[in-house]
Design a protein around this motif. Structure first.
Motif, PDB file in Angstrom:
ATOM      1  N   ALA A  74      76.442  61.903  43.825  1.00 44.21           N
ATOM      2  CA  ALA A  74      75.801  60.472  43.853  1.00 44.21           C
ATOM      3  C   ALA A  74      74.639  60.183  44.324  1.00 44.21           C
ATOM      4  O   ALA A  74      73.268  59.700  43.581  1.00 44.21           O
ATOM      5  CB  ALA A  74      76.459  59.342  43.207  1.00 44.21           C
ATOM      6  N   VAL A  75      74.503  59.914  45.239  1.00 41.86           N
ATOM      7  CA  VAL A  75      72.796  60.046  46.339  1.00 41.86           C
ATOM      8  C   VAL A  75      72.969  60.499  47.207  1.00 41.86           C
ATOM      9  O   VAL A  75      73.877  61.595  48.006  1.00 41.86           O
ATOM     10  CB  VAL A  75      73.445  58.486  47.220  1.00 41.86           C
ATOM     11  N   VAL A  76      71.522  61.865  47.261  1.00 44.26           N
ATOM     12  CA  VAL A  76      70.982  62.458  48.457  1.00 44.26           C
ATOM     13  C   VAL A  76      70.723  61.468  49.770  1.00 44.26           C
ATOM     14  O   VAL A  76      69.504  60.548  49.322  1.00 44.26           O
ATOM     15  CB  VAL A  76      70.716  63.885  47.990  1.00 44.26           C
ATOM     16  N   VAL A  77      71.101  61.610  50.890  1.00 43.82           N
ATOM     17  CA  VAL A  77      70.309  60.030  51.600  1.00 43.82           C
ATOM     18  C   VAL A  77      69.528  60.763  53.135  1.00 43.82           C
ATOM     19  O   VAL A  77      70.465  62.608  53.200  1.00 43.82           O
ATOM     20  CB  VAL A  77      71.309  59.759  53.038  1.00 43.82           C
ATOM     21  N   VAL A  78      67.701  61.436  52.764  1.00 41.99           N
ATOM     22  CA  VAL A  78      67.479  62.106  54.587  1.00 41.99           C
ATOM     23  C   VAL A  78      66.850  61.341  55.365  1.00 41.99           C
ATOM     24  O   VAL A  78      66.982  60.114  54.867  1.00 41.99           O
ATOM     25  CB  VAL A  78      65.860  62.767  52.940  1.00 41.99           C
ATOM     26  N   LYS A  79      66.381  61.749  55.837  1.00 42.26           N
ATOM     27  CA  LYS A  79      65.465  61.108  57.240  1.00 42.26           C
ATOM     28  C   LYS A  79      63.979  61.857  56.546  1.00 42.26           C
ATOM     29  O   LYS A  79      63.298  62.539  56.660  1.00 42.26           O
ATOM     30  CB  LYS A  79      65.834  61.798  58.616  1.00 42.26           C
ATOM     31  N   PRO A  80      63.356  60.824  56.969  1.00 44.21           N
ATOM     32  CA  PRO A  80      62.214  60.328  57.065  1.00 44.21           C
ATOM     33  C   PRO A  80      60.695  61.687  57.975  1.00 44.21           C
ATOM     34  O   PRO A  80      61.574  61.744  58.982  1.00 44.21           O
ATOM     35  CB  PRO A  80      60.917  59.511  56.657  1.00 44.21           C
ATOM     36  N   GLY A  81      60.290  62.757  58.025  1.00 50.07           N
ATOM     37  CA  GLY A  81      59.777  63.829  58.453  1.00 50.07           C
ATOM     38  C   GLY A  81      60.278  64.793  58.665  1.00 50.07           C
ATOM     39  O   GLY A  81      59.929  65.467  58.936  1.00 50.07           O
ATOM     40  N   SER A  82      61.331  64.789  57.875  1.00 53.77           N
ATOM     41  CA  SER A  82      62.396  66.203  57.753  1.00 53.77           C
ATOM     42  C   SER A  82      61.838  67.016  56.713  1.00 53.77           C
ATOM     43  O   SER A  82      62.398  68.131  56.215  1.00 53.77           O
ATOM     44  CB  SER A  82      63.533  65.986  57.608  1.00 53.77           C
ATOM     45  N   CYS A  83      61.115  66.029  55.565  1.00 53.70           N
ATOM     46  CA  CYS A  83      60.531  66.685  54.163  1.00 53.70           C
ATOM     47  C   CYS A  83      59.775  66.131  53.820  1.00 53.70           C
ATOM     48  O   CYS A  83      58.997  65.365  54.708  1.00 53.70           O
ATOM     49  CB  CYS A  83      61.968  66.700  53.629  1.00 53.70           C
ATOM     50  N   ASP A  84      58.906  66.819  52.701  1.00 56.72           N
ATOM     51  CA  ASP A  84      57.798  66.643  51.951  1.00 56.72           C
ATOM     52  C   ASP A  84      58.468  65.093  50.609  1.00 56.72           C
ATOM     53  O   ASP A  84      59.430  65.556  49.545  1.00 56.72           O
ATOM     54  CB  ASP A  84      56.927  66.983  51.371  1.00 56.72           C
ATOM     55  N   ALA A  85      58.956  64.021  51.007  1.00 58.76           N
ATOM     56  CA  ALA A  85      59.382  62.884  50.145  1.00 58.76           C
ATOM     57  C   ALA A  85      59.240  62.757  49.004  1.00 58.76           C
ATOM     58  O   ALA A  85      59.924  62.874  47.776  1.00 58.76           O
ATOM     59  CB  ALA A  85      58.585  61.458  51.100  1.00 58.76           C
ATOM     60  N   THR A  86      58.143  63.262  48.599  1.00 58.73           N
ATOM     61  CA  THR A  86      57.580  62.898  46.874  1.00 58.73           C
ATOM     62  C   THR A  86      57.875  64.247  46.349  1.00 58.73           C
ATOM     63  O   THR A  86      58.747  64.524  45.458  1.00 58.73           O
ATOM     64  CB  THR A  86      55.590  63.058  46.723  1.00 58.73           C
TER      65      THR A  86
END
Length: 531
Positions: A74-86
């Protein structure tokens, strides 16, 4: 795991607040129901994740997001800076999976605990009673009260666990409240007992100005039929609370009472049944396979028993229950299957893992630190040898108990210890118990040296301690004693006139007597570090 969760995505986002999560993509809207949180290991297959809130550690990719969508996440949660958010937001939109960004200073374990607690206290999203909607859940109630009183609000149970908190924008909180929200429990402070007692004794709302380094708070007890169930706290920052804040809190306490009563009864009953099943497994009573299956454990897999307790003094029921809850949450946050709870006033866990697994020791050690922060004192954890199957659990439980006993005794200094590596400490404890009330403990050869020291003013006992601790290395021992090696050799020859230092058995018994004597006198030799 099922998609038919208790909480909608919108409630999750609103309850956690913008300081904890930010929405990057919500392709199916706010009304989808979410399931339990899962800390995802990229090397594991995506199975059994229907409706899950996937906490994506490492550097998640667009391909991983696509696989999550196919698995029904249902939901994936990531950390900023670990990936290209766009890029990930586009992939999430295509996969039909919501994507959230968690605060960078929040650990995955803390986020797991926050979501897990939210699922436990928020009412079903569509539940109705008698054709009418239920009263607002605790998070909604906290937000309503916060808007009316003009300050951040938290709702707690009697164990000072934070059940719900407000997320009204621009309402300030201090570090005390922030730590309470992240840890789901009010941080330990010397003033806690006094201020909570004052709130629970009062008939209405009372002000609390302790600790003085934090914002003042207006608090009220939540009661049902005269029985205290919890408390509600409103923070006053730079702006004063509303003039009728006390009356608003009184109304809020009435509205919160049914929720807290339900939570208390449900939690107590569920905990009682869980602890009863855990105790039967540890004692080898009842249908082991069925009991184990209720915890997600298998009959013929390696299992390890962990028990934790205070370094000194007995463990009370509340402390054991809280410690068991923390163990269960900690293992679950790493997707480590475990049955945890309180049995006979002690916290236990049966973990589906090898006893030598470094991660098991790390999680257990971190949990001890959390228990100490919340309850106070120093805590230890005994770990059994690996049990090959359910049938070996009673023996493993005894091993964990023995390991804990050794860690809490005078012969071990570590926080977490296994039964195997504590064999020497356990042996010394047995010897000490056997000779404690006999003349042999302080008899020959020890008493010959002690008597000489007392009569002649010599320091032969300390000399022997240091020499034995140096493994009979004269130069090394002489350096510790600040003596010339020849001086030490002469002193040893003089001691040899009293006892036979060349005899192996004499050295062995003398070393054992010295060790037991130092422990009994609570006087550690200079060459051994204090715990």
């Amino acid at each position: 795991m099922t998609v038919h969760g208790r909480v909608t995505l919108g409630v999750l986002v609103d309850s956690l607040g913008p300081d904890v999560v930010q929405v990057l993509s919500m392709p199916r809207g706010r009304e989808i129901l979410i399931g339990a949180p899962v800390i995802y290991d990229p090397e594991e297959p995506m199975k059994g994740l229907d409706g899950a809130v996937l906490l994506a550690t490492g550097r998640p990719s667009a391909q991983m997001i696509a696989r999550a969508g196919e698995a029904g996440v249902a939901v994936v949660v990531v950390k900023p800076g670990s990936c290209d958010a766009t890029t990930l937001a586009e992939a999430a939109h295509a996969a039909g999976t919501a994507l959230l960004a968690a605060a960078s200073d929040l650990s995955w374990g803390q986020l797991y605990t926050l979501i897990d607690a939210l699922l436990a206290v928020v009412a079903p999203a569509t539940e109705q009673v008698g054709g009418a909607s239920r009263a607002p859940d605790l998070f909604a109630l906290a937000n309503q009260v916060a808007v009316r009183v003009g300050g951040a609000v938290a709702i707690e149970d009697l164990a000072m666990r934070v059940l719900a908190y407000s997320t009204v924008e621009d309402q300030k909180i201090d570090e005390l409240r922030r730590e309470g929200i992240l840890g789901r429990r009010v941080p330990e402070h010397p003033t806690n007992t006094g201020e909570y007692s004052a709130v629970l004794r009062a008939d209405g709302a009372v002000w609390s100005y302790e600790p003085v380094e934090f914002y003042p708070r207006l608090a009220i007890a939540v009661r049902a039929h005269g029985e205290a169930l919890g408390t509600i706290w409103a923070v006053q920052s730079e702006t004063p609370l509303a003039a009728d804040a006390a009356d608003i809190l009184a109304d809020a306490a009435l509205a919160a009472a049914p929720h807290l009563a339900k939570i208390s009864l449900a939690a107590d009953e569920a905990r009682r049944r869980r602890d009863e099943c855990l105790g039967r497994l540890l004692r080898g009573m009842g249908p082991a396979r069925g009991l184990a299956a209720s915890f997600g454990l298998l009959q013929d897999e390696p299992l390890t028993v962990v028990t934790i307790g205070p370094h000194t003094g007995p463990s009370d029921a509340f402390a054991a229950t809280h410690a068991g809850d923390l163990l269960r949450t900690a293992y679950a946050s790493y997707r480590m299957r475990a049955a945890a709870g309180a049995v006979d006033g002690h916290a236990y866990a049966i973990v589906a893992a090898d006893s030598a697994l470094p991660l098991l020791r790390k999680i257990t050690g971190d949990t001890l630190d959390r228990v100490a922060d919340r309850i106070g004192g120093r805590w230890r954890a005994g770990v059994s040898r690996t049990a090959p199957s359910l049938a070996a659990l009673p023996a493993a439980a005894r091993q964990a108990d023995e390991a804990l006993r050794a860690l809490c005794g005078p012969f071990a200094t570590t926080q977490v210890g296994g039964h195997a590596e504590l064999a020497a400490a356990l042996f010394l404890m047995e010897v000490d118990s056997s000779v404690r009330d006999t003349p042999a403990k302080y008899g020959e050869p020890l008493n010959l040296i002690a008597d000489h020291d007392q009569r002649q003013g010599t320091h032969y006992l300390r000399t022997l301690r240091v020499w034995m601790a140096a493994h009979y290395d004269v130069p090394k021992a002489a350096e510790t004693l600040s003596l010339h090696p020849n001086t030490l050799r002469y002193r040893l020859r003089r001691i040899g006139e009293l006892i036979d230092l060349d005899d192996y058995d004499t050295r062995l018994v003398l070393g054992l007597q010295l060790r037991l004597r130092d422990i009994a006198a609570n006087d550690r030799p200079d060459d051994r570090p204090a715990p």
